[in-house]
Scaffold this motif. Structure first.
Motif, short mmCIF file in Angstrom:
data_model
loop_
_atom_site.label_atom_id
_atom_site.label_comp_id
_atom_site.label_asym_id
_atom_site.label_seq_id
_atom_site.Cartn_x
_atom_site.Cartn_y
_atom_site.Cartn_z
N TYR A 47 -21.20 -13.31 21.32
CA TYR A 47 -21.12 -12.63 22.61
C TYR A 47 -21.03 -13.70 23.69
CZ TYR A 47 -22.61 -8.56 19.99
OH TYR A 47 -22.67 -7.53 19.08
N SER A 48 -20.17 -13.49 24.68
CA SER A 48 -19.99 -14.45 25.76
C SER A 48 -20.40 -13.83 27.09
CB SER A 48 -18.53 -14.88 25.86
OG SER A 48 -18.13 -15.52 24.67
N CYS A 49 -20.95 -14.66 27.97
CA CYS A 49 -21.32 -14.22 29.31
C CYS A 49 -20.06 -14.03 30.14
CB CYS A 49 -22.23 -15.25 29.98
SG CYS A 49 -22.65 -14.85 31.70
N LYS A 50 -19.96 -12.91 30.84
CA LYS A 50 -18.76 -12.63 31.62
C LYS A 50 -18.68 -13.47 32.89
CE LYS A 50 -20.27 -8.47 34.16
NZ LYS A 50 -19.96 -7.05 34.31
N TYR A 51 -19.75 -14.15 33.27
CA TYR A 51 -19.73 -14.96 34.48
C TYR A 51 -19.49 -16.44 34.21
CZ TYR A 51 -21.88 -10.80 36.45
OH TYR A 51 -22.14 -9.50 36.84
N CYS A 52 -20.00 -16.97 33.11
CA CYS A 52 -19.90 -18.42 32.88
C CYS A 52 -19.33 -18.81 31.53
CB CYS A 52 -21.27 -19.08 33.07
SG CYS A 52 -22.44 -18.71 31.74
N GLY A 53 -19.19 -17.86 30.59
CA GLY A 53 -18.60 -18.16 29.30
C GLY A 53 -19.57 -18.66 28.24
N THR A 54 -20.84 -18.84 28.58
CA THR A 54 -21.83 -19.23 27.58
C THR A 54 -21.81 -18.22 26.45
OG1 THR A 54 -23.25 -20.31 29.21
CG2 THR A 54 -24.32 -19.58 27.19
N SER A 55 -21.95 -18.67 25.20
CA SER A 55 -21.91 -17.73 24.09
C SER A 55 -23.15 -17.84 23.21
CB SER A 55 -20.66 -17.94 23.25
OG SER A 55 -20.66 -19.21 22.64
N SER A 56 -23.42 -16.75 22.49
CA SER A 56 -24.57 -16.67 21.61
C SER A 56 -24.25 -15.67 20.49
CB SER A 56 -25.79 -16.20 22.38
OG SER A 56 -26.92 -16.15 21.54
N SER A 57 -24.99 -15.76 19.41
CA SER A 57 -24.75 -14.87 18.28
C SER A 57 -25.35 -13.48 18.47
CB SER A 57 -25.28 -15.49 16.99
OG SER A 57 -26.67 -15.70 17.12
N SER A 58 -26.17 -13.29 19.50
CA SER A 58 -26.73 -11.96 19.76
C SER A 58 -26.83 -11.70 21.26
CB SER A 58 -28.13 -11.82 19.13
OG SER A 58 -29.07 -12.59 19.85
N ILE A 59 -26.78 -10.43 21.62
CA ILE A 59 -26.94 -10.06 23.03
C ILE A 59 -28.33 -10.46 23.51
CG2 ILE A 59 -27.05 -8.14 24.68
CD1 ILE A 59 -24.93 -6.71 23.00
N SER A 60 -29.32 -10.27 22.66
CA SER A 60 -30.70 -10.58 23.01
C SER A 60 -30.88 -12.04 23.41
CB SER A 60 -31.62 -10.23 21.84
OG SER A 60 -32.94 -10.55 22.15
N SER A 61 -30.35 -12.96 22.62
CA SER A 61 -30.51 -14.37 22.95
C SER A 61 -29.64 -14.77 24.15
CB SER A 61 -30.21 -15.26 21.74
OG SER A 61 -28.90 -15.07 21.29
N LEU A 62 -28.49 -14.12 24.33
CA LEU A 62 -27.64 -14.41 25.48
C LEU A 62 -28.32 -13.97 26.77
CD1 LEU A 62 -24.78 -15.32 26.50
CD2 LEU A 62 -24.14 -12.91 26.36
N THR A 63 -28.81 -12.74 26.81
CA THR A 63 -29.38 -12.19 28.04
C THR A 63 -30.79 -12.69 28.34
OG1 THR A 63 -30.20 -10.23 26.88
CG2 THR A 63 -28.00 -10.09 27.87
N GLY A 64 -31.35 -13.47 27.46
CA GLY A 64 -32.69 -14.02 27.68
C GLY A 64 -32.70 -15.24 28.58
N ASN A 65 -31.53 -15.74 28.96
CA ASN A 65 -31.45 -16.96 29.76
C ASN A 65 -30.74 -16.73 31.08
OD1 ASN A 65 -32.57 -18.92 27.80
ND2 ASN A 65 -30.89 -18.18 26.56
N SER A 66 -31.10 -17.54 32.07
CA SER A 66 -30.48 -17.44 33.39
C SER A 66 -29.05 -17.97 33.37
CB SER A 66 -31.29 -18.26 34.41
OG SER A 66 -32.56 -17.70 34.56
N CYS A 67 -28.22 -17.36 34.21
CA CYS A 67 -26.81 -17.74 34.33
C CYS A 67 -26.60 -18.51 35.63
CB CYS A 67 -25.94 -16.49 34.31
SG CYS A 67 -24.18 -16.83 34.52
N PHE A 68 -26.03 -19.71 35.52
CA PHE A 68 -25.82 -20.53 36.72
C PHE A 68 -24.67 -20.03 37.59
CE2 PHE A 68 -23.12 -22.39 33.50
CZ PHE A 68 -21.98 -22.80 34.18
N ARG A 69 -23.86 -19.11 37.09
CA ARG A 69 -22.77 -18.54 37.87
C ARG A 69 -22.97 -17.05 38.16
NH1 ARG A 69 -17.50 -21.34 35.14
NH2 ARG A 69 -17.82 -23.37 36.09
#
Length: 83
Positions: A47-69
């Motif tokens: 899964y990739s962040c729609k604002y900065c492109g950071t990716s993770s294997s789960s939504i849970s781990s992706l959305t657990g961190n702050s987005c710089f963009r």
């Protein structure tokens, strides 16, 4: 049988109704101040962040961190999964 996920926290459910009926710990208004929001994309390997492109294997781990963009400024919002 498909799985349904919360866009804010990655909670998985086998039905949309049971997912959106419960409070979300990562809701933008604060923990317990709103319900889960249905992620409308498909299940993916990454899964990739729609604002900065950071990716993770789960939504849970992706959305657990702050987005710089994040639109609310750096450090003021979490990553949001792209569809």
């Amino acid at each position: 049988m498909p799985n349904f996920y919360c866009e804010y926290c990655g909670t998985k459910s086998s039905s949309i109704s049971s997912l959106i009926a419960n409070s979300c710990s990562r809701h933008p208004l604060g923990a317990g101040k709103g319900k889960h929001k249905l992620y409308e994309g498909s299940e993916k390997i990454k899964y990739s962040c729609k604002y900065c492109g950071t990716s993770s294997s789960s939504i849970s781990s992706l959305t657990g961190n702050s987005c710089f963009r994040h639109p609310n400024e750096s450090g003021k919002g979490k990553h949001t999964p792209a569809l």
